[in-house]
Scaffold this motif. Structure first.
Motif, PDB file in Angstrom:
ATOM      1  N   HIS A 134       0.947  -1.210  -0.056  1.00  0.00           N
ATOM      2  CA  HIS A 134      -0.059   0.062  -0.022  1.00  0.00           C
ATOM      3  C   HIS A 134       0.911   1.120   0.011  1.00  0.00           C
ATOM      4  CE1 HIS A 134      -2.726   3.278   1.383  1.00  0.00           C
ATOM      5  NE2 HIS A 134      -3.629   2.562   0.802  1.00  0.00           N
TER       6      HIS A 134
ATOM      7  N   SER B  82     -12.289   4.499  -1.338  1.00  0.00           N
ATOM      8  CA  SER B  82     -12.132   6.146  -1.461  1.00  0.00           C
ATOM      9  C   SER B  82     -12.076   6.317  -2.716  1.00  0.00           C
ATOM     10  CB  SER B  82     -10.830   6.459  -0.786  1.00  0.00           C
ATOM     11  OG  SER B  82      -9.693   6.167  -1.236  1.00  0.00           O
TER      12      SER B  82
ATOM     13  N   HIS C 181      -7.484  13.610   1.638  1.00  0.00           N
ATOM     14  CA  HIS C 181      -8.213  12.070   1.551  1.00  0.00           C
ATOM     15  C   HIS C 181      -9.590  12.274   1.904  1.00  0.00           C
ATOM     16  CE1 HIS C 181      -8.744   7.825   1.921  1.00  0.00           C
ATOM     17  NE2 HIS C 181      -7.696   7.651   1.109  1.00  0.00           N
TER      18      HIS C 181
ATOM     19  N   THR D 190      -5.526   7.841  -1.944  1.00  0.00           N
ATOM     20  CA  THR D 190      -4.084   7.969  -2.372  1.00  0.00           C
ATOM     21  C   THR D 190      -3.234   8.023  -3.540  1.00  0.00           C
ATOM     22  OG1 THR D 190      -3.672   5.592  -1.850  1.00  0.00           O
ATOM     23  CG2 THR D 190      -3.473   7.181   0.062  1.00  0.00           C
TER      24      THR D 190
HETATM   25  P1  13P Z   1      -6.813   4.385  -0.271  1.00  0.00           P
HETATM   26  O1  13P Z   1      -5.287   4.174  -0.577  1.00  0.00           O
HETATM   27  O2  13P Z   1      -7.626   3.536  -0.930  1.00  0.00           O
HETATM   28  O3  13P Z   1      -7.177   5.740  -0.459  1.00  0.00           O
HETATM   29  O4  13P Z   1      -6.982   4.065   1.318  1.00  0.00           O
HETATM   30  C1  13P Z   1      -6.496   4.652   2.458  1.00  0.00           C
HETATM   31  C2  13P Z   1      -6.426   4.042   3.720  1.00  0.00           C
HETATM   32  O5  13P Z   1      -6.611   4.541   4.493  1.00  0.00           O
HETATM   33  C3  13P Z   1      -6.254   2.815   3.370  1.00  0.00           C
HETATM   34  O6  13P Z   1      -6.029   2.153   4.916  1.00  0.00           O
END
Ligand code: 13P
Ligand code: SF4
Length: 298
Positions: free
Chosen positions: A19, A124, A192, A209
């Protein structure tokens, strides 16, 4: 350690997914980095037999829901998500019993048993698309109250809110955001959708993100305030060496996202330890909610 992990990945026919919030050395070694949606799509499409998921528990669980025949490894069993822990099957059942029948849109930051009770999942990156895809005018969006309020502001649907939140994003106050903007008046403020509504109204851009990463790369602007977990600054700076990125608040650190180290990755690959598996009676209904979302997003 890098070479040892690369060798193990090859030997085990494994792919390493990370991630965007992971520590820099983990992101730099991964086969792919991304947001929750991109990582789920990649987990569904890979030919590898083993997926090493460098993220938090719900992400590895989602990969296992999609690919039950693959071995999904989470290098640290204690990498959880505080938001996902704010709802469980029992509390969701109780809420549903108190409400008129309506669809339940569940943020992927939730356990498999919660996804199993849901109509459709969202991330998101696709929340507005998911909400608009439903024919119903009224729905429950759980567990992130900020994401739910953001979706309500972008659609003409009535959205019932679950009172959950991400502590990392909740730490960013409107006063912090206003100060960052005053300190860097030429910077674009990206936030975000897990941020509070009074922060989002101050934002120039609201994105996932990876959405923020894309925006920063494509924008002609040279300076950005980043309103999310500070791990995102690493790929942003790496992809845009000529641009400047400021954290909206240095307090925005998710400790769970920082648990995995290189030795954890090596160890789990060596022993195929840290396997995440979802029982079939939960996996099948959870898969229906995840697939419905992925079908909209591919
Ligand atoms: P994204 O990367 O999908 O925007 O998610 C943010 C998040 O808090 C993941 O734990
Ligand atoms: Fe969960 Fe927030 Fe950490 Fe993401 S940043 S894993 S939502 S606690």
């Amino acid at each position: 350690m890098r070479d040892a992990i690369k060798k193990l990945l090859k030997e085990k026919n494994a792919i390493m997914l990370a991630h965007n919030y992971q520590p820099p050395e983990i992101q730099d070694l991964a086969d792919m980095c991304g947001d929750s949606l991109e990582l789920s799509i990649r987990a569904a499409d890979t030919d590898a037999e083993v997926i090493v998921f460098c993220g938090v528990h719900f992400m590895a669980e989602t990969a296992s829901i999609i690919s039950p025949d693959k071995t999904v490894l989470l290098p640290r069993h204690d990498a959880g998500c505080l938001m996902a822990d704010m709802i469980n099957a029992e509390s969701l059942e109780a809420k549903k019993a108190r409400m008129a029948p309506m669809p339940v849109v569940t943020y992927v930051n939730s356990t498999a048993e919660v996804k199993a009770l849901s109509t459709i999942c969202c991330t998101s990156a696709n929340v507005v698309k998911v909400v608009n895809s439903l024919p119903e005018k009224e729905m429950l969006l759980a567990p992130d109250r900020n994401l739910a309020m953001y979706a309500a502001s972008k659609t003409n649907k009535t959205i019932h809110v679950w009172d959950g939140y991400c502590p990392t994003h909740e730490w960013l106050t409107a006063a912090d955001a206003a100060k960052a903007k005053a300190d860097h008046p030429d910077a674009v403020f990206m936030a975000h959708p897990e941020c509070r509504p009074d922060v989002l109204v101050l934002a120039d851009v609201v994105e996932s993100t990876s959405g923020m990463l894309r925006y920063a790369s494509q924008s002609p602007h040279k300076a950005f305030i980043v309103g999310t977990e500070t791990g995102l600054l690493h790929p942003m700076q790496k992809q845009n060496p000529d641009k400047t990125f400021y954290p909206a608040s240095k307090k925005m650190v998710c400790r769970n996202m920082k648990r995995i180290g290189m030795s954890d990755v090596a160890l789990c690959l060596e022993n195929l330890s840290g396997q995440v598996k979802v029982p079939e009676d939960i996996r099948i209904p959870a898969l229906a909610a995840v697939t419905r979302m992925l079908d909209l997003s591919r």
